[in-house]
Design a protein around this motif. Sequence first.
Motif, PDB file in Angstrom:
ATOM      1  N   PRO A 221      -4.659  -0.491   4.961  1.00 27.91           N
ATOM      2  CA  PRO A 221      -4.570  -1.792   5.624  1.00 27.91           C
ATOM      3  C   PRO A 221      -5.121  -1.740   7.044  1.00 27.91           C
ATOM      4  CG  PRO A 221      -2.516  -1.294   4.491  1.00 27.91           C
ATOM      5  CD  PRO A 221      -3.349  -0.049   4.449  1.00 27.91           C
ATOM      6  N   GLY A 222      -5.863  -2.779   7.387  1.00 27.87           N
ATOM      7  CA  GLY A 222      -6.425  -2.892   8.731  1.00 27.87           C
ATOM      8  C   GLY A 222      -7.297  -4.125   8.807  1.00 27.87           C
ATOM      9  N   PRO A 223      -7.728  -4.475  10.019  1.00 29.09           N
ATOM     10  CA  PRO A 223      -8.545  -5.677  10.168  1.00 29.09           C
ATOM     11  C   PRO A 223      -9.933  -5.493   9.546  1.00 29.09           C
ATOM     12  CG  PRO A 223      -8.322  -4.535  12.275  1.00 29.09           C
ATOM     13  CD  PRO A 223      -7.455  -3.807  11.285  1.00 29.09           C
TER      14      PRO A 223
ATOM     15  N   ILE B  44      -6.726  -6.592   5.745  1.00 29.64           N
ATOM     16  CA  ILE B  44      -6.943  -6.384   4.316  1.00 29.64           C
ATOM     17  C   ILE B  44      -6.712  -4.919   3.959  1.00 29.64           C
ATOM     18  CG2 ILE B  44      -8.622  -8.268   4.175  1.00 29.64           C
ATOM     19  CD1 ILE B  44     -10.813  -6.039   3.890  1.00 29.64           C
ATOM     20  N   ALA B  45      -6.594  -4.668   2.685  1.00 26.75           N
ATOM     21  CA  ALA B  45      -6.575  -3.315   2.131  1.00 26.75           C
ATOM     22  C   ALA B  45      -7.252  -3.392   0.773  1.00 26.75           C
ATOM     23  CB  ALA B  45      -5.151  -2.802   1.988  1.00 26.75           C
ATOM     24  N   PHE B  46      -7.699  -2.269   0.259  1.00 31.22           N
ATOM     25  CA  PHE B  46      -8.242  -2.215  -1.090  1.00 31.22           C
ATOM     26  C   PHE B  46      -7.496  -1.156  -1.888  1.00 31.22           C
ATOM     27  CE2 PHE B  46     -11.793  -4.716   0.336  1.00 31.22           C
ATOM     28  CZ  PHE B  46     -12.222  -5.367  -0.810  1.00 31.22           C
ATOM     29  N   LEU B  47      -7.176  -1.521  -3.121  1.00 26.77           N
ATOM     30  CA  LEU B  47      -6.539  -0.625  -4.070  1.00 26.77           C
ATOM     31  C   LEU B  47      -7.457  -0.455  -5.267  1.00 26.77           C
ATOM     32  CD1 LEU B  47      -3.045  -2.370  -4.213  1.00 26.77           C
ATOM     33  CD2 LEU B  47      -3.802  -0.611  -2.604  1.00 26.77           C
ATOM     34  N   ALA B  48      -7.207   0.584  -6.046  1.00 27.99           N
ATOM     35  CA  ALA B  48      -7.819   0.739  -7.367  1.00 27.99           C
ATOM     36  C   ALA B  48      -6.668   0.827  -8.351  1.00 27.99           C
ATOM     37  CB  ALA B  48      -8.680   1.989  -7.433  1.00 27.99           C
ATOM     38  N   ASP B  49      -6.734   0.049  -9.436  1.00 26.23           N
ATOM     39  CA  ASP B  49      -5.663   0.104 -10.434  1.00 26.23           C
ATOM     40  C   ASP B  49      -5.912   1.289 -11.353  1.00 26.23           C
ATOM     41  OD1 ASP B  49      -7.418  -0.646 -12.514  1.00 26.23           O
ATOM     42  OD2 ASP B  49      -6.257  -2.405 -13.069  1.00 26.23           O
ATOM     43  N   PRO B  50      -5.044   1.546 -12.341  1.00 26.54           N
ATOM     44  CA  PRO B  50      -5.197   2.731 -13.189  1.00 26.54           C
ATOM     45  C   PRO B  50      -6.526   2.809 -13.939  1.00 26.54           C
ATOM     46  CG  PRO B  50      -3.017   1.799 -13.490  1.00 26.54           C
ATOM     47  CD  PRO B  50      -3.788   0.836 -12.636  1.00 26.54           C
ATOM     48  N   ASP B  51      -7.186   1.670 -14.152  1.00 22.15           N
ATOM     49  CA  ASP B  51      -8.471   1.654 -14.851  1.00 22.15           C
ATOM     50  C   ASP B  51      -9.658   1.613 -13.904  1.00 22.15           C
ATOM     51  OD1 ASP B  51      -7.789   1.434 -17.856  1.00 22.15           O
ATOM     52  OD2 ASP B  51      -6.439   0.014 -16.889  1.00 22.15           O
ATOM     53  N   GLY B  52      -9.398   1.639 -12.596  1.00 23.16           N
ATOM     54  CA  GLY B  52     -10.468   1.645 -11.615  1.00 23.16           C
ATOM     55  C   GLY B  52     -10.871   0.269 -11.110  1.00 23.16           C
TER      56      GLY B  52
ATOM     57  N   ILE C 297      -4.982  -9.288   0.836  1.00 21.30           N
ATOM     58  CA  ILE C 297      -5.239 -10.046   2.062  1.00 21.30           C
ATOM     59  C   ILE C 297      -3.891 -10.463   2.631  1.00 21.30           C
ATOM     60  CG2 ILE C 297      -6.376 -12.069   3.058  1.00 21.30           C
ATOM     61  CD1 ILE C 297      -8.152 -12.047   0.459  1.00 21.30           C
ATOM     62  N   GLU C 298      -3.621 -10.055   3.858  1.00 19.04           N
ATOM     63  CA  GLU C 298      -2.323 -10.374   4.441  1.00 19.04           C
ATOM     64  C   GLU C 298      -2.287 -11.829   4.871  1.00 19.04           C
ATOM     65  OE1 GLU C 298       0.213  -7.361   5.935  1.00 19.04           O
ATOM     66  OE2 GLU C 298       0.017  -8.256   7.918  1.00 19.04           O
ATOM     67  N   ASN C 299      -1.314 -12.563   4.350  1.00 22.46           N
ATOM     68  CA  ASN C 299      -1.131 -13.971   4.688  1.00 22.46           C
ATOM     69  C   ASN C 299      -0.396 -14.099   6.014  1.00 22.46           C
ATOM     70  OD1 ASN C 299      -2.267 -14.749   2.240  1.00 22.46           O
ATOM     71  ND2 ASN C 299      -0.297 -14.866   1.219  1.00 22.46           N
ATOM     72  N   GLY C 300      -0.552 -15.226   6.645  1.00 18.49           N
ATOM     73  CA  GLY C 300       0.248 -15.557   7.807  1.00 18.49           C
ATOM     74  C   GLY C 300      -0.291 -15.055   9.136  1.00 18.49           C
ATOM     75  N   LEU C 301      -1.492 -14.518   9.149  1.00 23.69           N
ATOM     76  CA  LEU C 301      -2.041 -14.050  10.433  1.00 23.69           C
ATOM     77  C   LEU C 301      -2.946 -15.089  11.030  1.00 23.69           C
ATOM     78  CD1 LEU C 301      -2.870 -10.351   9.573  1.00 23.69           C
ATOM     79  CD2 LEU C 301      -0.938 -11.219  10.848  1.00 23.69           C
TER      80      LEU C 301
ATOM     81  N   ALA D 265       0.833  -1.212   0.000  1.00 22.84           N
ATOM     82  CA  ALA D 265       0.000   0.000   0.000  1.00 22.84           C
ATOM     83  C   ALA D 265       0.863   1.256   0.000  1.00 22.84           C
ATOM     84  CB  ALA D 265      -0.942  -0.010   1.201  1.00 22.84           C
ATOM     85  N   GLU D 266       1.961   1.246   0.759  1.00 26.22           N
ATOM     86  CA  GLU D 266       2.865   2.397   0.774  1.00 26.22           C
ATOM     87  C   GLU D 266       3.514   2.618  -0.586  1.00 26.22           C
ATOM     88  OE1 GLU D 266       5.455   1.455   4.053  1.00 26.22           O
ATOM     89  OE2 GLU D 266       3.975   2.120   5.545  1.00 26.22           O
TER      90      GLU D 266
END
Length: 128
Positions: A100-102, A110-118, A124-128, A82-83
């Motif tokens: 990112p957050g629970p 988890i976190a949510f991103l938008a790519d260049p096209d939306g 989803i963070e693995n290992g938790l 995310a950074e």
Amino acid sequence: MIRVFDLERSVRFYTLLGMNEVRRREVPDGRYTLVYMAFGQGNASGQAEIELTWNWDQKTPYTLGDGFGHLALGMADITAVAERVSAHEGETGGKVVRAPGPVKFGTTVIAFLADPDGYKIELIENGL
């Protein structure tokens, strides 16, 4: 497969997620290019791939429609991803839309991103 408006910008964005281009196929007669992005070696190493399709003659960005929800990718350090996306937002057009957050009522990070096209991408963070 997702259709992208600016192929190289999209490739840069997905590279920030830790993916790499594993194959590229130019189809001049069809006037399109396919780029396959994956973790590791993609299908060769048993990993899924995202196929980016760039139609050379597309003059306007695509609409996403109402059937697509989001892609989901599991990875070890979603905060670092995310950074990186935030640091390169002006270059790639991708952005963080949920830090990112629970998850609500849970502990999975988890976190949510938008790519260049939306297109929305859930990390989803693995290992938790």
